[in-house]
Design a protein around this motif. Structure first.
Motif, PDB file in Angstrom:
ATOM      1  N   GLY A 283     -45.393 -67.245  -4.894  1.00  0.00           N
ATOM      2  CA  GLY A 283     -45.611 -66.886  -3.490  1.00  0.00           C
ATOM      3  C   GLY A 283     -44.408 -66.179  -2.882  1.00  0.00           C
ATOM      4  N   LEU A 284     -44.680 -65.310  -1.917  1.00  0.00           N
ATOM      5  CA  LEU A 284     -43.592 -64.503  -1.343  1.00  0.00           C
ATOM      6  C   LEU A 284     -42.575 -65.340  -0.569  1.00  0.00           C
ATOM      7  CD1 LEU A 284     -45.427 -61.280  -0.059  1.00  0.00           C
ATOM      8  CD2 LEU A 284     -44.311 -61.691  -2.244  1.00  0.00           C
ATOM      9  N   HIS A 285     -42.928 -66.587  -0.236  1.00  0.00           N
ATOM     10  CA  HIS A 285     -41.933 -67.426   0.457  1.00  0.00           C
ATOM     11  C   HIS A 285     -40.752 -67.733  -0.461  1.00  0.00           C
ATOM     12  CE1 HIS A 285     -44.369 -70.472  -1.602  1.00  0.00           C
ATOM     13  NE2 HIS A 285     -43.283 -71.222  -1.594  1.00  0.00           N
ATOM     14  N   LYS A 286     -40.963 -67.610  -1.766  1.00  0.00           N
ATOM     15  CA  LYS A 286     -39.842 -67.818  -2.701  1.00  0.00           C
ATOM     16  C   LYS A 286     -39.011 -66.551  -2.745  1.00  0.00           C
ATOM     17  CE  LYS A 286     -41.171 -71.713  -5.044  1.00  0.00           C
ATOM     18  NZ  LYS A 286     -40.483 -72.966  -4.901  1.00  0.00           N
ATOM     19  N   ARG A 287     -37.979 -66.531  -1.906  1.00  0.00           N
ATOM     20  CA  ARG A 287     -37.164 -65.317  -1.815  1.00  0.00           C
ATOM     21  C   ARG A 287     -36.141 -65.243  -2.938  1.00  0.00           C
ATOM     22  NH1 ARG A 287     -40.525 -64.162   2.463  1.00  0.00           N
ATOM     23  NH2 ARG A 287     -39.682 -64.706   4.487  1.00  0.00           N
ATOM     24  N   GLY A 288     -35.780 -66.415  -3.471  1.00  0.00           N
ATOM     25  CA  GLY A 288     -34.766 -66.426  -4.515  1.00  0.00           C
ATOM     26  C   GLY A 288     -33.417 -66.954  -4.057  1.00  0.00           C
ATOM     27  N   TYR A 289     -33.273 -67.240  -2.744  1.00  0.00           N
ATOM     28  CA  TYR A 289     -31.964 -67.747  -2.301  1.00  0.00           C
ATOM     29  C   TYR A 289     -31.935 -69.271  -2.191  1.00  0.00           C
ATOM     30  CZ  TYR A 289     -33.959 -68.030   2.489  1.00  0.00           C
ATOM     31  OH  TYR A 289     -34.733 -68.321   3.572  1.00  0.00           O
ATOM     32  N   ARG A 290     -33.135 -69.887  -2.140  1.00  0.00           N
ATOM     33  CA  ARG A 290     -33.152 -71.326  -1.887  1.00  0.00           C
ATOM     34  C   ARG A 290     -33.266 -72.081  -3.198  1.00  0.00           C
ATOM     35  NH1 ARG A 290     -36.836 -73.369   3.038  1.00  0.00           N
ATOM     36  NH2 ARG A 290     -38.312 -74.053   1.488  1.00  0.00           N
TER      37      ARG A 290
ATOM     38  N   ILE B 132     -31.033 -68.042   8.128  1.00  0.00           N
ATOM     39  CA  ILE B 132     -30.911 -67.087   7.009  1.00  0.00           C
ATOM     40  C   ILE B 132     -31.981 -65.998   7.148  1.00  0.00           C
ATOM     41  CG2 ILE B 132     -31.157 -66.832   4.487  1.00  0.00           C
ATOM     42  CD1 ILE B 132     -29.847 -69.678   4.286  1.00  0.00           C
ATOM     43  N   GLU B 133     -33.207 -66.410   7.517  1.00  0.00           N
ATOM     44  CA  GLU B 133     -34.266 -65.412   7.708  1.00  0.00           C
ATOM     45  C   GLU B 133     -33.894 -64.464   8.856  1.00  0.00           C
ATOM     46  OE1 GLU B 133     -37.062 -64.808   5.872  1.00  0.00           O
ATOM     47  OE2 GLU B 133     -36.417 -66.345   4.458  1.00  0.00           O
ATOM     48  N   ALA B 134     -33.347 -65.033   9.940  1.00  0.00           N
ATOM     49  CA  ALA B 134     -32.948 -64.198  11.090  1.00  0.00           C
ATOM     50  C   ALA B 134     -31.831 -63.230  10.678  1.00  0.00           C
ATOM     51  CB  ALA B 134     -32.486 -65.083  12.246  1.00  0.00           C
ATOM     52  N   ALA B 135     -30.864 -63.742   9.924  1.00  0.00           N
ATOM     53  CA  ALA B 135     -29.735 -62.900   9.517  1.00  0.00           C
ATOM     54  C   ALA B 135     -30.211 -61.777   8.588  1.00  0.00           C
ATOM     55  CB  ALA B 135     -28.679 -63.759   8.830  1.00  0.00           C
ATOM     56  N   MET B 136     -31.184 -62.083   7.723  1.00  0.00           N
ATOM     57  CA  MET B 136     -31.719 -61.029   6.841  1.00  0.00           C
ATOM     58  C   MET B 136     -32.406 -59.947   7.682  1.00  0.00           C
ATOM     59  SD  MET B 136     -32.839 -62.614   3.212  1.00  0.00           S
ATOM     60  CE  MET B 136     -34.337 -63.373   3.703  1.00  0.00           C
ATOM     61  N   MET B 137     -33.078 -60.374   8.757  1.00  0.00           N
ATOM     62  CA  MET B 137     -33.707 -59.376   9.640  1.00  0.00           C
ATOM     63  C   MET B 137     -32.630 -58.528  10.315  1.00  0.00           C
ATOM     64  SD  MET B 137     -36.661 -61.466  11.598  1.00  0.00           S
ATOM     65  CE  MET B 137     -37.763 -62.532  10.696  1.00  0.00           C
ATOM     66  N   ALA B 138     -31.559 -59.197  10.779  1.00  0.00           N
ATOM     67  CA  ALA B 138     -30.485 -58.461  11.466  1.00  0.00           C
ATOM     68  C   ALA B 138     -29.882 -57.400  10.544  1.00  0.00           C
ATOM     69  CB  ALA B 138     -29.416 -59.435  11.945  1.00  0.00           C
ATOM     70  N   LYS B 139     -29.835 -57.706   9.249  1.00  0.00           N
ATOM     71  CA  LYS B 139     -29.255 -56.744   8.291  1.00  0.00           C
ATOM     72  C   LYS B 139     -30.293 -55.774   7.729  1.00  0.00           C
ATOM     73  CE  LYS B 139     -25.345 -59.325   6.456  1.00  0.00           C
ATOM     74  NZ  LYS B 139     -24.303 -59.110   5.461  1.00  0.00           N
ATOM     75  N   ASN B 140     -31.531 -55.902   8.228  1.00  0.00           N
ATOM     76  CA  ASN B 140     -32.638 -55.106   7.683  1.00  0.00           C
ATOM     77  C   ASN B 140     -32.693 -55.250   6.152  1.00  0.00           C
ATOM     78  OD1 ASN B 140     -34.897 -53.455   8.073  1.00  0.00           O
ATOM     79  ND2 ASN B 140     -33.755 -51.644   7.465  1.00  0.00           N
ATOM     80  N   GLN B 141     -32.563 -56.491   5.702  1.00  0.00           N
ATOM     81  CA  GLN B 141     -32.525 -56.787   4.267  1.00  0.00           C
ATOM     82  C   GLN B 141     -33.914 -57.206   3.793  1.00  0.00           C
ATOM     83  OE1 GLN B 141     -29.207 -59.289   3.187  1.00  0.00           O
ATOM     84  NE2 GLN B 141     -30.414 -60.289   1.606  1.00  0.00           N
TER      85      GLN B 141
ATOM     86  N   LEU C 185     -35.724 -58.682  -2.309  1.00  0.00           N
ATOM     87  CA  LEU C 185     -34.757 -57.986  -3.170  1.00  0.00           C
ATOM     88  C   LEU C 185     -34.175 -58.858  -4.275  1.00  0.00           C
ATOM     89  CD1 LEU C 185     -32.356 -55.559  -1.284  1.00  0.00           C
ATOM     90  CD2 LEU C 185     -33.777 -55.128  -3.277  1.00  0.00           C
ATOM     91  N   LYS C 186     -34.110 -60.179  -4.036  1.00  0.00           N
ATOM     92  CA  LYS C 186     -33.433 -61.064  -5.000  1.00  0.00           C
ATOM     93  C   LYS C 186     -34.377 -61.693  -6.011  1.00  0.00           C
ATOM     94  CE  LYS C 186     -29.470 -61.286  -2.579  1.00  0.00           C
ATOM     95  NZ  LYS C 186     -28.131 -61.165  -3.049  1.00  0.00           N
TER      96      LYS C 186
ATOM     97  N   ALA D  19     -26.962 -69.332   2.244  1.00  0.00           N
ATOM     98  CA  ALA D  19     -26.614 -68.110   2.990  1.00  0.00           C
ATOM     99  C   ALA D  19     -25.867 -67.145   2.072  1.00  0.00           C
ATOM    100  CB  ALA D  19     -25.778 -68.461   4.212  1.00  0.00           C
ATOM    101  N   LYS D  20     -25.010 -67.710   1.215  1.00  0.00           N
ATOM    102  CA  LYS D  20     -24.251 -66.877   0.281  1.00  0.00           C
ATOM    103  C   LYS D  20     -25.209 -66.235  -0.733  1.00  0.00           C
ATOM    104  CE  LYS D  20     -19.796 -67.063  -1.966  1.00  0.00           C
ATOM    105  NZ  LYS D  20     -19.976 -66.487  -3.244  1.00  0.00           N
ATOM    106  N   GLN D  21     -26.129 -67.061  -1.254  1.00  0.00           N
ATOM    107  CA  GLN D  21     -27.112 -66.536  -2.212  1.00  0.00           C
ATOM    108  C   GLN D  21     -27.930 -65.403  -1.591  1.00  0.00           C
ATOM    109  OE1 GLN D  21     -25.579 -68.089  -4.785  1.00  0.00           O
ATOM    110  NE2 GLN D  21     -27.579 -67.894  -5.724  1.00  0.00           N
ATOM    111  N   ALA D  22     -28.235 -65.560  -0.301  1.00  0.00           N
ATOM    112  CA  ALA D  22     -29.051 -64.542   0.386  1.00  0.00           C
ATOM    113  C   ALA D  22     -28.221 -63.331   0.792  1.00  0.00           C
ATOM    114  CB  ALA D  22     -29.715 -65.165   1.618  1.00  0.00           C
ATOM    115  N   GLY D  23     -26.900 -63.441   0.690  1.00  0.00           N
ATOM    116  CA  GLY D  23     -26.034 -62.307   1.055  1.00  0.00           C
ATOM    117  C   GLY D  23     -25.821 -62.172   2.552  1.00  0.00           C
ATOM    118  N   VAL D  24     -25.946 -63.288   3.289  1.00  0.00           N
ATOM    119  CA  VAL D  24     -25.765 -63.201   4.747  1.00  0.00           C
ATOM    120  C   VAL D  24     -24.710 -64.199   5.249  1.00  0.00           C
ATOM    121  CG1 VAL D  24     -28.097 -62.317   5.267  1.00  0.00           C
ATOM    122  CG2 VAL D  24     -27.735 -64.790   5.097  1.00  0.00           C
TER     123      VAL D  24
END
Ligand SMILES: C[S@@+](CC[C@H](N)C(=O)[O-])C[C@H]1O[C@@H](n2cnc3c(N)ncnc32)[C@H](O)[C@@H]1O
Length: 379
Positions: free
Chosen positions: A159-166, A206-215, A219-220, A273-278
């Protein structure tokens, strides 16, 4: 290749957000129905939708739909679809089925009839009697709704909820797609302070920060369809390059801050947050809610406090909701957004929400209580 039809699936209550995300990616919406948002695209759209959709669950490729009131109609309908256009000779193609309000209600029989029809179509096309199914994965789904059969292939995989950072787990984390939806619904933007006083593993921030970075959220991670040979024009690598280029590097949001009383949750939040790059734009700090205070103005609180569903936790949580009401109501210029399954939240909090929305967080029915604050004065 002609236009293809794709379906993004979503949990109840998130359809309008998924629709907006698809529109923003530039694709034409055809239908929004029963947690499925159908849209038109090309091959590249499969890659872009998987990489970019924050609030959808999966991206399905629609192969066809038809009326199926008996097994003959189902078999003929499935067999007539152009499976070999998508499935190579070595494709692995498990079939799953679901049936709602339909004459064909035996899911196992529907599955085996569908599988047989696909195999027969493949046999005719590839002129062979046996398929090893040791190649790329093409999960086929038959969805029967009011005697209409929809056949799709899952392009996403997990599922797309699995972003790879958690990677690490905490108690009661919020699903990433719901967290992203909460941020969208709040209309927060990076020029406003954002605080989650019950941040746990940090998902909302983390989701908000990814939006702020247009990330791009995907990607992961990897997706099912990346291995499909039909992508012979580098659609996936091109979509990944586009997403990497879109990421803003030097973003400086006003302030994104997470608190939790649990020191282990705070360490995990920092790690995620580190895994997500934010990690560069979120601050996490161990703090009990009773010590929460701020004299800043026009901020946002978006939070997923404990729900008190477990034995012995209810009274404590109810007291916490009263305390939240007392503290938040004093923040007159702030907007606050709280998700919980507790049916008496507004009563305990002491204020009626500006707006409520039913959302399902990991299958649990919740309400998203939205309290709108004033706009800051224009400079
Ligand atoms: C439902 S969880 C939040 C999960 C988070 N959204 C995530 O995705 O990981 C609630 C969090 O509230 C924290 N918490 C409970 N009572 C608290 C209090 N009085 N002060 C601060 N944090 C508290 C818990 O430690 C827990 O991490």
């Amino acid at each position: 290749m002609d236009k293809i039809e794709l379906m993004a699936t979503s949990t109840f209550g998130m359809e309008a957000l998924v629709k907006k995300e698809i529109n923003d990616l530039g694709y034409k919406i055809k239908e929004v129905k029963n947690g499925r948002i159908t849209f038109e695209g090309d091959l590249q759209a499969i890659a872009r939708a998987n990489l970019w959709l924050r609030t959808a669950e999966r991206v399905l490729l629609k192969i066809g739909d038809f009326k199926a009131r008996d097994f003959d109609q189902l078999y003929e309908g499935v067999r007539s679809l152009n499976w070999p256009q998508w499935l190579p000779e070595n494709a692995e193609f498990p079939v799953s089925a679901k049936s709602i309000d339909s004459k064909l209600s035996s899911v196992p029989t529907c599955q085996s009839v569908t599988k047989k029809a696909v195999v027969d179509r493949m046999k005719a096309e590839y002129q062979r009697d046996w398929f090893d199914e040791d190649g790329p994965l093409y999960p086929i789904e038959l969805a029967l709704y009011k005697d209409r059969a929809i056949l799709t292939i899952d392009t996403s995989g997990t599922g797309l909820h699995k972003r790879g950072y958690r990677e690490l787990s905490v108690k009661a984390p919020i699903q990433e797609t719901i967290a992203a939806g909460m941020v969208y619904l709040s209309r927060w933007d990076k020029d406003r302070i954002l605080i989650d006083p019950f941040c746990g593993s940090g998902t909302i921030l983390i989701e908000a920060a990814m939006m702020a970075k247009n990330q791009a959220p995907g990607l992961k991670r990897k997706f099912n369809s990346e291995k499909w040979p039909i992508f012979n024009d580098f659609e996936w690598p091109r979509a990944r390059v586009e997403a990497k280029k879109a990421k803003k590097i030097n973003v400086e949001p006003r302030l994104i801050m997470g608190y939790d009383q649990d020191s282990e949750a705070i360490s995990i939040a920092r790690y995620h947050a580190k895994q997500a790059g934010v990690e560069d734009i979120i601050h996490f700090q161990e703090q009990k809610f009773k010590d929460f205070s701020t004299n800043r103005k026009y901020g946002y609180i978006i939070t997923n406090p404990p729900y008190g569903e477990r034995m012995g936790e209810k009274e404590e949580v109810e007291e916490l909701y009263r305390e939240m009401g007392e503290k938040f109501r004093k923040l007159e210029t702030w907007s606050y957004y709280i998700i919980t399954s507790h049916s008496k939240f507004e009563e305990l909090f002491g204020k009626e929400a500006s707006k409520r929305r039913k959302l399902y967080n990991g299958g649990v029915e919740t309400q998203y209580y939205q309290y709108y604050g004033p706009w800051p004065p224009k400079n």
